[in-house]
Design a protein around this motif. Structure first.
Motif, mmCIF file in Angstrom:
data_model
loop_
_atom_site.group_PDB
_atom_site.id
_atom_site.type_symbol
_atom_site.label_atom_id
_atom_site.label_comp_id
_atom_site.label_asym_id
_atom_site.label_seq_id
_atom_site.Cartn_x
_atom_site.Cartn_y
_atom_site.Cartn_z
ATOM 1 N N THR A 174 8.039 4.136 89.927
ATOM 2 C CA THR A 174 7.763 3.681 88.561
ATOM 3 C C THR A 174 8.483 4.562 87.552
ATOM 4 O O THR A 174 9.079 4.067 86.594
ATOM 5 N N ASP B 274 7.774 -3.930 87.964
ATOM 6 C CA ASP B 274 6.988 -2.853 88.561
ATOM 7 C C ASP B 274 5.770 -3.437 89.267
ATOM 8 O O ASP B 274 4.779 -3.752 88.623
ATOM 9 N N GLU B 275 5.850 -3.580 90.559
ATOM 10 C CA GLU B 275 4.776 -4.165 91.369
ATOM 11 C C GLU B 275 4.193 -5.407 90.702
ATOM 12 O O GLU B 275 2.984 -5.489 90.487
HETATM 13 MG MG LIG Z 1 4.082 2.807 90.447
#
Ligand SMILES: [Mg+2]
Ligand SMILES: Nc1ncnc2c1ncn2[C@@H]1O[C@H](COP(=O)(O)OP(=O)(O)O)[C@@H](O)[C@H]1O
Lengths: 260, 355
Positions: B44, B159-160
């Motif tokens: 991240t 991000d995910e």
């Molecule tokens: Mg992360």
């Protein structure tokens, strides 16, 4: 079952205890008698007339509105700015500073009053509207800070990041995202600030001159001079204003909840 | 192909904590690159630096050859999709998608047209008037996707994005996003900790561990030719067996196991005779035979347990010195515990990994 009855009885008694003063005073607003006592001989609106047409009362109402509006504006701007500033993670002693902002809520009003009197005298602001507005703002700001901080805490920081990534400059993010999302908190903070100013007596006693008598202050002095039912009528006005204010706060809160 | 994005010796510290360490990574235009790694490995953080939310402590990020370290987020022209959707709660779905176009001063009629097209792309045209809070998680994520694509950003960062969705929806969205990537020719950097998601979607996978890239390659490369023990264990399941290199011939090595058995294995890195190494053998590459066949590698083992798992049979084996696992196709016969079998695999199904 008996448990339920006990609970109900207890709750009723508590509520009665809380509203008893209101029940005692409110009907007297509509008395035709010239003194503030029971029994009520007959019903009349004469004391409301007195309130709106007698010079002292009318001026007090106007003063309350002027000072209340000034306090609301100043406290809302300052409180909102403070709450926004306190969001910044890079500020040292953030918790301590936040507590400082809330201090006027717990410091005894007389202490603040004395301090204010001395301080405002130094600036030549005693016996002026500005002085009273400043004094009221000091006690109103914490309400705005608490209310706006609550609203800001509910904003997902990533929403603001997303806005940036979509092309919004920091000021645009503030204008289009942060402020609209914090608005219910700002609104209820403003309402609470107005209510605080309306209700404030102690500081007013210290810093206001005869020309800045507010409604609350006028009630306080007139109950000592002549116990006229106009006080009850003024109290009625207060209650009505308070209920309206409470409704606005509740509505803005539910608006906030609905958005989430 | 020329490089589109380059991370040039990027290091990031949070206080004393080194989160990304001297990292190099190049991405070409139109590529789908996944950053795969366990939680806390710095994925991240790297993505946030690319988006401009964080600044690298040292190193440069280049976009089409020019450093963008000093360019603020709102001028980077990158679409970001978060796991938490991050939709504007006070705007309707349509207003959300219109936002990036308004920021770019696009005309009203044009905005309307492009918003309609972007919502159509994710099958949400019917919900344009709704508030985000009135949508399901999957619908909200499709709005976020459509909002990040509508302004035709140079890169899309995710991000995910599927982390909060349930399994079935997640798998559908994986295919949808992959399809959009191909159809629109997008450049996508995708963060995930789910190895099957990374393998499904990516052109290339960068495997992260403790702020460094352990290996970068196609899904096939990182699965079949893991460069390190971490990669072998993190992606899929594997048997790791310790041994000593006896000889190296071209791309193959002879390794002697502690049990004394000799194994011929493919080598990708450099190893020298005498070195202690690990062998990684994927369970589904192991064959079980009752007689010693002609496979290059054949270990004498005994079945300790065997579990039927619907699509495969999972057999636990015990060799003289170490346990092994084999996954057999569903047509395989039963292997009751106690059966003596040979575990057979070719040299190519086995990898030497320097420890
Ligand atoms: Mg992360
Ligand atoms: N703003 C921050 N301040 C301090 N530490 C952080 C911050 N953001 C992330 N970290 C730390 O950096 C490490 C990597 O985090 P992250 O990049 O979010 O990992 P990943 O996305 O791979 O799970 C973690 O140990 C995390 O605690």
């Amino acid at each position: 079952m008996p448990m339920k009855i006990t609970k109900f009885a207890f709750a009723s008694l508590t509520i009665l205890f809380l509203v008893a003063p209101l029940i005692a005073i409110l009907p007297l607003a509509f008395t035709s008698s010239v003194i503030l006592t029971y029994p009520i001989p007959s019903w009349s609106l004469r004391w409301f007339e007195e309130l709106f047409f007698a010079d002292a009362w009318r001026r007090a109402i106007v003063n309350s509105l002027i000072i209340g509006t000034g306090t609301t504006l100043l406290a809302t701007v300052l409180g909102t700015a403070a709450a926004l500033g306190l969001r910044n993670r890079l500020i040292f002693f953030r918790g301590t500073i936040r507590t400082l902002f809330l201090l006027p809520m717990v410091v005894p009003a007389v202490v603040l009053g004395v301090g204010m009197q001395v301080l405002l005298a130094g600036f030549g602001l005693t016996n002026s509207y500005a002085g009273v507005i400043i004094a009221h703002t000091v006690v109103a700001v914490p309400f705005v800070v608490v209310s706006v901080t609550g609203a800001l805490a509910g904003i997902d920081e990533r929403v603001e990041l997303a806005a940036q990534s979509l092309g919004a400059s920091p000021t645009t993010v503030f204008r289009r995202v942060t402020l609209p999302l914090a608005m219910p908190g700002v609104a209820s903070g403003a309402v609470l600030a107005f209510a605080t100013s309306l209700d404030e007596v102690v500081l007013t006693l210290f810093v206001a001159g005869p020309n800045q008598r507010t409604l609350a202050r006028q009630m306080f002095s007139s109950i000592r001079e002549n116990i006229s039912p106009a006080i009850a009528a003024a109290a009625f006005l207060f209650i009505a204003a308070t209920i309206i204010i409470a409704l606005v706060v509740v509505l803005s809160r539910s608006m906030l909840a609905k958005r989430r | 192909m020329p490089e589109f994005i380059r991370f040039d010796r990027i290091t990031k510290f949070y206080g004393p904590l080194c989160v990304v360490e001297n990292l190099d990574l190049g991405i070409v235009k139109g590529e789908f690159v996944s950053l795969l790694g366990p939680s806390g490995s710095g994925k991240t953080t790297l993505l946030m630096m690319l988006a401009g939310f964080e600044q690298p402590t040292s190193g440069n990020i280049l976009l089409e050859g020019t450093a963008i370290n000093a360019v603020p987020t709102h001028k980077r022209d990158m679409g970001v999709v978060f796991q938490s959707y991050a939709l504007f709660p006070h705007m309707s779905v349509g207003e959300n998608v219109a936002f990036p176009l308004q920021m770019r001063g696009v005309g009203k009629a044009e905005i309307e047209k492009r918003v309609a097209r972007a919502l159509d792309m994710v099958q949400l045209s019917a919900l344009a008037e709704r508030r985000p809070s009135q949508l399901s998680g999957g619908q909200q994520q499709r709005v976020a996707l459509s909002r990040a694509l509508v302004f035709e950003p140079r890169v899309v960062l995710m991000d995910e994005p599927l982390g909060a969705l349930d399994k079935q929806l997640r798998e559908q969205m994986q295919l949808d996003i992959r399809d959009l990537h191909r159809r629109l020719g997008l450049t996508i950097v995708f963060v995930t900790h789910d190895q099957s998601e990374a393998l499904t979607m990516s052109d290339r996978v960068a495997v992260f561990n403790k702020g460094k890239i352990e290996q970068i390659g196609t899904p096939r490369q990182v699965y079949d030719e893991p460069a390190t023990r971490f990669v072998a264990e993190f992606i899929g399941e594997t048997n790791l067996v310790e041994g000593v290199v006896e000889a190296v011939e071209g791309a193959e090595a002879n390794v002697r196991l502690t049990s004394g058995a000799q194994i011929v294995s493919a080598v990708s890195g450099t190893v020298a005779p005498g070195q202690t190494v690990y062998l990684s053998i994927r369970p589904e590459r192991v064959d079980l035979t009752e007689i010693r066949g002609d496979a290059r590698n054949c270990l004498e083992t005994e079945v300790t347990d065997s579990v039927y798992q619907g699509d495969h049979l999972r057999v636990q084996l015990q060799n003289a010195a170490y346990p092994l696992i084999a996954k057999l196709g569903r047509r395989s016969r039963e292997f009751p515990p106690g059966t003596k079998v040979y575990a057979a695999f070719s040299a190519g199904d086995c990898r030497v990994i320097a420890p």
